[in-house]
Design an enzyme around this catalytic site. Sequence first.
Site, PDB file in Angstrom:
ATOM      1  N   ASP A 158       0.813  -1.211   0.000  1.00  0.00           N
ATOM      2  CA  ASP A 158       0.000   0.000   0.000  1.00  0.00           C
ATOM      3  C   ASP A 158       0.849   1.265   0.000  1.00  0.00           C
ATOM      4  OD1 ASP A 158       0.907  -0.514   2.567  1.00  0.00           O
ATOM      5  OD2 ASP A 158      -1.071  -0.901   3.401  1.00  0.00           O
ATOM      6  N   ASN A 168      -7.669  -2.685  14.145  1.00  0.00           N
ATOM      7  CA  ASN A 168      -9.065  -2.935  13.771  1.00  0.00           C
ATOM      8  C   ASN A 168      -9.208  -4.162  12.872  1.00  0.00           C
ATOM      9  OD1 ASN A 168      -8.028  -2.070  11.352  1.00  0.00           O
ATOM     10  ND2 ASN A 168      -9.328  -0.256  11.151  1.00  0.00           N
ATOM     11  N   HIS A 192      -7.398  -4.715  10.075  1.00  0.00           N
ATOM     12  CA  HIS A 192      -7.106  -4.531   8.653  1.00  0.00           C
ATOM     13  C   HIS A 192      -5.813  -5.235   8.244  1.00  0.00           C
ATOM     14  CE1 HIS A 192      -4.850  -0.421   9.341  1.00  0.00           C
ATOM     15  NE2 HIS A 192      -3.975  -1.391   9.286  1.00  0.00           N
ATOM     16  N   GLU A 195      -9.716  -1.995   5.041  1.00  0.00           N
ATOM     17  CA  GLU A 195     -10.342  -1.625   6.298  1.00  0.00           C
ATOM     18  C   GLU A 195     -11.629  -2.426   6.526  1.00  0.00           C
ATOM     19  OE1 GLU A 195      -8.542   0.029   8.239  1.00  0.00           O
ATOM     20  OE2 GLU A 195      -8.393   2.144   7.780  1.00  0.00           O
TER      21      GLU A 195
HETATM   22  C1  F6R Z   1       1.356  -1.362   6.165  1.00  0.00           C
HETATM   23  C2  F6R Z   1       0.093  -2.035   6.281  1.00  0.00           C
HETATM   24  C3  F6R Z   1      -0.723  -2.017   7.516  1.00  0.00           C
HETATM   25  C4  F6R Z   1       0.076  -2.259   8.786  1.00  0.00           C
HETATM   26  C5  F6R Z   1      -0.824  -2.213  10.016  1.00  0.00           C
HETATM   27  C6  F6R Z   1      -0.046  -2.406  11.300  1.00  0.00           C
HETATM   28  O1  F6R Z   1       1.924  -1.580   4.882  1.00  0.00           O
HETATM   29  O2  F6R Z   1      -0.299  -2.599   5.326  1.00  0.00           O
HETATM   30  O3  F6R Z   1      -1.718  -3.001   7.405  1.00  0.00           O
HETATM   31  O4  F6R Z   1       0.709  -3.502   8.699  1.00  0.00           O
HETATM   32  O5  F6R Z   1      -1.476  -0.988  10.064  1.00  0.00           O
HETATM   33  O6  F6R Z   1       0.791  -1.311  11.479  1.00  0.00           O
HETATM   34  P1  F6R Z   1       1.872  -1.288  12.656  1.00  0.00           P
HETATM   35  O7  F6R Z   1       2.877  -2.331  12.303  1.00  0.00           O
HETATM   36  O8  F6R Z   1       2.452   0.094  12.604  1.00  0.00           O
HETATM   37  O9  F6R Z   1       1.140  -1.583  13.923  1.00  0.00           O
END
Ligand code: F6R
Length: 251
Positions: free
Chosen positions: A68, A137, A139, A144
């Site tokens: 992403d 959450n 995702h 989302e």
């Molecule tokens: C990032 C991504 C997100 C993160 C998720 C957890 O490329 O795709 O899904 O993996 O938001 O983020 P952290 O590791 O910062 O808790």
Amino acid sequence: MIRIYQEADYAAMSRRAAAVIAAEVIRNPACVLGLATGSTPIGAYEQLAAWNREGLLSFKEVRSVNLDEYKGLPGTHDQSYRYFMNTHLFDHVDIDPANTHVPDGLAADPAAECARYDDLVASMGYADLQLLGLGNNGHIGFNEPCDCFVRETHVVDLTQSTIDANARFFASAGDVPRQALTMGIGCIMAARWVLLIASGEAKAEALYRMICGPITPACPASILQLHGDVVVVGDRAALEKVVAAGVSVCE
Ligand code: F6R
């Protein structure tokens, strides 16, 4: 099938995750790695860079596709995911930068960029190993919680929970982009195998819902129950609810 490794803490989780990624690279030096950003994979990327420096691991033939990118941020912005990947991994290993791919957050036509990205990932034969973090959450990528799983790469409105969670990286919550381009569930599920990593108690509920809950787009990670080959590496705090539910884990 989901195989779960429980590690004591973030450092041990990172080392185990790096070992899983290294296993793929050693077995298949020209593999396609699906990569993630965020705070969780930083330790694993540091370990991979160290093994690369020590000559244990080479990324010379590896190609990568990231999950992403924030919409509206150039790759030179220090909070863009392109910048994150360069500074946390690509600049420290022998990967060819031309073989690394991140959606273009500045594309004039975001819908066309999403279609291009889907075609690109398909032309590479999808990821051999897809690394995922987990949102508080539930995702994965920036898929989302919503009322349907979206198959294709798409532009997504970030939820308030994600904006709040990611505000720590920006000067203020107001600076967090409101939209992102994300690989859809289709590309993620097409990966040959998946490594999901999670650390800390803030992930405990989402990890429990992913592994033990119903398969529902309200918890996008729950779709991984339908993937045939998933490894979860979590630390004790993240796995607390899963273990309490009686799910067996490898130590
Ligand atoms: C990032 C991504 C997100 C993160 C998720 C957890 O490329 O795709 O899904 O993996 O938001 O983020 P952290 O590791 O910062 O808790």
